[in-house]
Design a protein around this motif. Structure first.
Motif, PDB file in Angstrom:
ATOM      1  N   TRP A  37       0.834  -1.210   0.000  1.00 35.55           N
ATOM      2  CA  TRP A  37       0.000   0.000   0.000  1.00 35.55           C
ATOM      3  C   TRP A  37       0.867   1.257   0.000  1.00 35.55           C
ATOM      4  CZ3 TRP A  37      -4.213  -1.423  -1.820  1.00 35.55           C
ATOM      5  CH2 TRP A  37      -4.945  -2.505  -1.345  1.00 35.55           C
ATOM      6  N   ILE A  38       1.974   1.237   0.731  1.00 33.09           N
ATOM      7  CA  ILE A  38       2.873   2.394   0.757  1.00 33.09           C
ATOM      8  C   ILE A  38       3.483   2.615  -0.629  1.00 33.09           C
ATOM      9  CG2 ILE A  38       5.017   3.301   1.734  1.00 33.09           C
ATOM     10  CD1 ILE A  38       4.283   1.689   4.312  1.00 33.09           C
ATOM     11  N   LEU A  39       3.947   1.526  -1.251  1.00 32.65           N
ATOM     12  CA  LEU A  39       4.525   1.624  -2.591  1.00 32.65           C
ATOM     13  C   LEU A  39       3.478   2.063  -3.617  1.00 32.65           C
ATOM     14  CD1 LEU A  39       6.676  -1.641  -2.534  1.00 32.65           C
ATOM     15  CD2 LEU A  39       7.561   0.704  -2.628  1.00 32.65           C
ATOM     16  N   GLN A  40       2.257   1.554  -3.469  1.00 35.73           N
ATOM     17  CA  GLN A  40       1.194   1.916  -4.410  1.00 35.73           C
ATOM     18  C   GLN A  40       0.839   3.391  -4.292  1.00 35.73           C
ATOM     19  OE1 GLN A  40      -2.135  -0.889  -5.142  1.00 35.73           O
ATOM     20  NE2 GLN A  40      -3.478   0.804  -4.569  1.00 35.73           N
ATOM     21  N   LEU A  41       0.813   3.900  -3.075  1.00 36.67           N
ATOM     22  CA  LEU A  41       0.503   5.320  -2.874  1.00 36.67           C
ATOM     23  C   LEU A  41       1.547   6.207  -3.555  1.00 36.67           C
ATOM     24  CD1 LEU A  41      -1.640   7.052  -1.429  1.00 36.67           C
ATOM     25  CD2 LEU A  41      -0.090   7.168   0.530  1.00 36.67           C
TER      26      LEU A  41
ATOM     27  N   GLY B  53       8.423   7.330 -23.089  1.00 36.87           N
ATOM     28  CA  GLY B  53       9.345   6.734 -22.128  1.00 36.87           C
ATOM     29  C   GLY B  53       8.958   7.042 -20.697  1.00 36.87           C
ATOM     30  N   LEU B  54       8.576   8.296 -20.433  1.00 37.21           N
ATOM     31  CA  LEU B  54       8.167   8.668 -19.081  1.00 37.21           C
ATOM     32  C   LEU B  54       6.795   8.088 -18.743  1.00 37.21           C
ATOM     33  CD1 LEU B  54       9.417  12.370 -18.911  1.00 37.21           C
ATOM     34  CD2 LEU B  54      10.439  10.319 -17.886  1.00 37.21           C
ATOM     35  N   LEU B  55       5.924   7.949 -19.743  1.00 32.74           N
ATOM     36  CA  LEU B  55       4.644   7.279 -19.528  1.00 32.74           C
ATOM     37  C   LEU B  55       4.887   5.850 -19.059  1.00 32.74           C
ATOM     38  CD1 LEU B  55       1.482   7.390 -21.714  1.00 32.74           C
ATOM     39  CD2 LEU B  55       2.452   5.174 -21.149  1.00 32.74           C
ATOM     40  N   PHE B  56       5.799   5.152 -19.742  1.00 29.45           N
ATOM     41  CA  PHE B  56       6.142   3.793 -19.325  1.00 29.45           C
ATOM     42  C   PHE B  56       6.719   3.786 -17.908  1.00 29.45           C
ATOM     43  CE2 PHE B  56       9.724   0.827 -18.748  1.00 29.45           C
ATOM     44  CZ  PHE B  56       8.994  -0.353 -18.615  1.00 29.45           C
ATOM     45  N   LEU B  57       7.580   4.750 -17.588  1.00 27.97           N
ATOM     46  CA  LEU B  57       8.173   4.813 -16.249  1.00 27.97           C
ATOM     47  C   LEU B  57       7.096   4.981 -15.185  1.00 27.97           C
ATOM     48  CD1 LEU B  57      10.704   4.944 -14.461  1.00 27.97           C
ATOM     49  CD2 LEU B  57      10.745   7.433 -14.863  1.00 27.97           C
ATOM     50  N   GLY B  58       6.130   5.858 -15.442  1.00 24.71           N
ATOM     51  CA  GLY B  58       5.041   6.057 -14.492  1.00 24.71           C
ATOM     52  C   GLY B  58       4.240   4.788 -14.262  1.00 24.71           C
ATOM     53  N   LEU B  59       3.948   4.089 -15.358  1.00 21.48           N
ATOM     54  CA  LEU B  59       3.204   2.837 -15.240  1.00 21.48           C
ATOM     55  C   LEU B  59       4.032   1.764 -14.539  1.00 21.48           C
ATOM     56  CD1 LEU B  59       1.504   2.637 -18.759  1.00 21.48           C
ATOM     57  CD2 LEU B  59       0.428   3.222 -16.578  1.00 21.48           C
ATOM     58  N   ALA B  60       5.324   1.695 -14.850  1.00 16.57           N
ATOM     59  CA  ALA B  60       6.191   0.680 -14.238  1.00 16.57           C
ATOM     60  C   ALA B  60       6.302   0.893 -12.734  1.00 16.57           C
ATOM     61  CB  ALA B  60       7.577   0.717 -14.890  1.00 16.57           C
ATOM     62  N   ILE B  61       6.453   2.149 -12.306  1.00 17.24           N
ATOM     63  CA  ILE B  61       6.522   2.438 -10.867  1.00 17.24           C
ATOM     64  C   ILE B  61       5.214   2.052 -10.188  1.00 17.24           C
ATOM     65  CG2 ILE B  61       6.677   4.296  -9.159  1.00 17.24           C
ATOM     66  CD1 ILE B  61       8.568   5.740 -11.121  1.00 17.24           C
ATOM     67  N   LEU B  62       4.108   2.377 -10.834  1.00 18.69           N
ATOM     68  CA  LEU B  62       2.799   2.043 -10.271  1.00 18.69           C
ATOM     69  C   LEU B  62       2.634   0.542 -10.098  1.00 18.69           C
ATOM     70  CD1 LEU B  62       0.048   3.352  -9.450  1.00 18.69           C
ATOM     71  CD2 LEU B  62      -0.748   2.775 -11.743  1.00 18.69           C
ATOM     72  N   THR B  63       3.140  -0.239 -11.051  1.00 20.80           N
ATOM     73  CA  THR B  63       2.942  -1.689 -10.992  1.00 20.80           C
ATOM     74  C   THR B  63       3.724  -2.357  -9.870  1.00 20.80           C
ATOM     75  OG1 THR B  63       4.713  -2.092 -12.610  1.00 20.80           O
ATOM     76  CG2 THR B  63       2.465  -1.886 -13.459  1.00 20.80           C
ATOM     77  N   VAL B  64       4.732  -1.692  -9.319  1.00 17.36           N
ATOM     78  CA  VAL B  64       5.441  -2.269  -8.168  1.00 17.36           C
ATOM     79  C   VAL B  64       4.480  -2.382  -6.984  1.00 17.36           C
ATOM     80  CG1 VAL B  64       7.333  -1.974  -6.530  1.00 17.36           C
ATOM     81  CG2 VAL B  64       7.686  -1.416  -8.947  1.00 17.36           C
ATOM     82  N   GLY B  65       3.794  -1.280  -6.677  1.00 13.66           N
ATOM     83  CA  GLY B  65       2.802  -1.322  -5.608  1.00 13.66           C
ATOM     84  C   GLY B  65       1.641  -2.237  -5.931  1.00 13.66           C
ATOM     85  N   LEU B  66       1.195  -2.210  -7.189  1.00 13.81           N
ATOM     86  CA  LEU B  66       0.097  -3.095  -7.600  1.00 13.81           C
ATOM     87  C   LEU B  66       0.471  -4.559  -7.403  1.00 13.81           C
ATOM     88  CD1 LEU B  66      -1.172  -1.424 -10.914  1.00 13.81           C
ATOM     89  CD2 LEU B  66      -2.449  -1.688  -8.783  1.00 13.81           C
ATOM     90  N   GLY B  67       1.709  -4.918  -7.747  1.00 17.86           N
ATOM     91  CA  GLY B  67       2.151  -6.303  -7.573  1.00 17.86           C
ATOM     92  C   GLY B  67       2.154  -6.720  -6.119  1.00 17.86           C
ATOM     93  N   PHE B  68       2.616  -5.829  -5.244  1.00 20.91           N
ATOM     94  CA  PHE B  68       2.676  -6.156  -3.816  1.00 20.91           C
ATOM     95  C   PHE B  68       1.296  -6.236  -3.177  1.00 20.91           C
ATOM     96  CE2 PHE B  68       7.152  -5.746  -4.033  1.00 20.91           C
ATOM     97  CZ  PHE B  68       7.680  -6.240  -2.843  1.00 20.91           C
TER      98      PHE B  68
END
Length: 457
Positions: free
Chosen positions: A323-327, A343-358
């Motif tokens: 939840w902390i990572l997702q926030l 490229g930055l769009l992908f970066l934003g989505l990739a960072i978001l998916t770390v929290g989503l995965g957890f």
């Protein structure tokens, strides 16, 4: 005790090869199911507004995303049906039927005439087929989860339970990848004319593969033992709500906190927002789809890792970290997307998916350990379906309406942050039950409420 070959007296699969076969079948089956479900949402963000909802003469973007949400309203029906029959007839049989229903609905979308041909009949038929997808999705997840986790060794439930979970990012990866390929094969007007149909028709082949793989796995050992003892619940849904109604609500809110954020991509919102030629970004379809496909890979990897780490630090601790990572991902998403740089769009989505995965990887094991064996399919499926409605059902529609009303994505960020906090609070209300026995011998222990402050459900 069951006398089925391959099971020990405690109902555990004896062969490691059998376990691997179950995991493989779970991944393949859920990937096919979610490919079918997500290909619709991807098409909504790209073409359905123009091809189908233009006949209604209104805001086609919001209306299209609303049909993504409408299917969620029918997930509880699928969950009720699958939960009832899954607790009475078995997990495996229900999974076969959900796979067939989903595949048939998806393939039929691929041959639908557009609004230009039959007018208002086109969106009506499209919505009806989307409803069938919703019913199938409502029944699919619970059965896949139980097949994976109830077969798992006690200390590896998290990583086994991650197998149906990675079917979601795999389905997104496949759906986005196939759509991206078709934008290259059939660019521009060709994509609108026929290119979008191919990914839907491909479902026929995928369903045949999924059906074959699922057909060759054993029934869940917990259900096999319940059946052998003739201890199956007569009215599992009635028992669930009589004894565990509050638990269903809290479990649903845990999923809602993840699902609302996940549906920014799986619901097609980011794809539509970033490619809208009249919007602030105006990127080409192909690069955006490839960025979403890439983020599906990071989601898959973090989901699998989260399932694995939850076997070591517990489901609850894994969720809290998630939840902390997702926030953090929520607050970074739109500032990066709004740069109009792929490229930055992908970066934003990739960072978001770390929290989503957890907050997604441990869900299968968490849900399975919350409910008693005799009503587990019902509990898992219905909690999931309600959470999907509260979370992802109308998240793309809400996001589109907010941007339409304010001209900004700032309030969308706060909406997603609020859903994340709700998921965190719901998680904090639950005891960690990692490793609790799952078989029918321990029904009394399983029936003790995992909610803080309650002695029994």
């Amino acid at each position: 005790m069951t006398d089925q070959p391959g099971f020990t007296p405690t109902g555990t699969i004896a062969s490691a090869a059998d376990r691997r076969r179950v995991v493989f079948a779970t991944v393949v089956g859920t990937t096919v199911e979610w490919y079918d479900f997500f290909i619709y949402a991807t098409a909504v963000g790209l073409v359905f507004g123009q091809l189908f909802f233009s006949a209604l003469g209104t805001n086609t973007v919001i209306l299209g995303f609303a049909t993504v949400g409408i299917s969620f309203l029918f997930r509880p029906l699928g969950a009720f049906l699958a939960g009832h029959f899954g607790d009475k007839l078995g997990r495996k049989r229900v999974l076969m039927w959900t796979l067939i229903l989903m595949g048939a609905a998806t393939a039929l979308i691929g041959v639908l005439p557009t609004a230009e041909v039959i007018g208002i009949g086109a969106p009506i038929m499209l919505v009806l087929l989307r409803i069938l997808q919703g019913i199938s999705a409502g029944g699919e997840w619970g059965g896949a989860v139980l097949m994976a986790v109830e077969h798992a060794p006690k200390k590896r439930r998290g990583v086994f339970g991650a197998s149906p979970q990675i079917g979601v990012p795999l389905g997104l990866l496949l759906a986005s990848g196939v759509m991206a390929i078709m934008t290259a094969i059939a660019p521009g007007d060709q994509f609108l004319a026929w290119g979008w149909r191919i990914p839907f028709l491909l479902s026929v082949v995928l369903i045949l593969i999924g059906y074959y793989v699922r057909r060759n796995v054993e029934e869940s050992p917990v259900f096999a033992e319940l059946a052998a003892r003739k201890e199956k619940a007569k009215m599992p849904i009635v028992q669930l709500f009589r004894k565990h109604a509050l638990l269903v609500v809290i479990a649903a809110l845990v999923f809602a906190g993840n699902n609302a954020i996940g549906y920014m991509t799986t619901g097609g919102y980011i794809q539509g927002y970033a490619t809208n030629p009249e919007g602030p970004i105006g990127l080409e379809r192909g690069p955006v789809l490839w960025a979403v496909t890439g983020s599906a890979v990071t989601w898959l990897l973090t989901t699998l890792f989260a399932g694995w780490i939850s076997d070591r630090i517990g489901r609850r601790n894994t969720y809290i970290a998630g939840w902390i990572l997702q926030l953090a991902g929520v607050f970074l998403l739109f500032p990066l997307v709004n740069t109009a740089n792929v490229g930055l769009l992908f970066l934003g989505l990739a960072i978001l998916t770390v929290g989503l995965g957890f907050t997604y990887g441990p869900q299968a094991a968490l849900y399975t350990e919350l409910f008693p064996a005799s009503i587990r399919f019902s509990g898992v499926s219905i909690s999931y379906a309600i959470g999907a409605i509260a979370g992802g059902a109308f998240a793309p529609t809400i996001a589109a309406a907010i941007v339409d009303a304010t001209g900004s994505t700032e309030m969308v960020t706060w909406y997603l942050a609020g859903m994340t906090v709700i998921g965190l609070i719901a998680t904090l209300l639950l005891h960690d039950r990692s490793g609790i026995p799952l078989g029918p011998d321990h029904e009394a222990e399983q029936s003790v409420s995992p909610i803080y402050g309650l002695a029994k459900a």
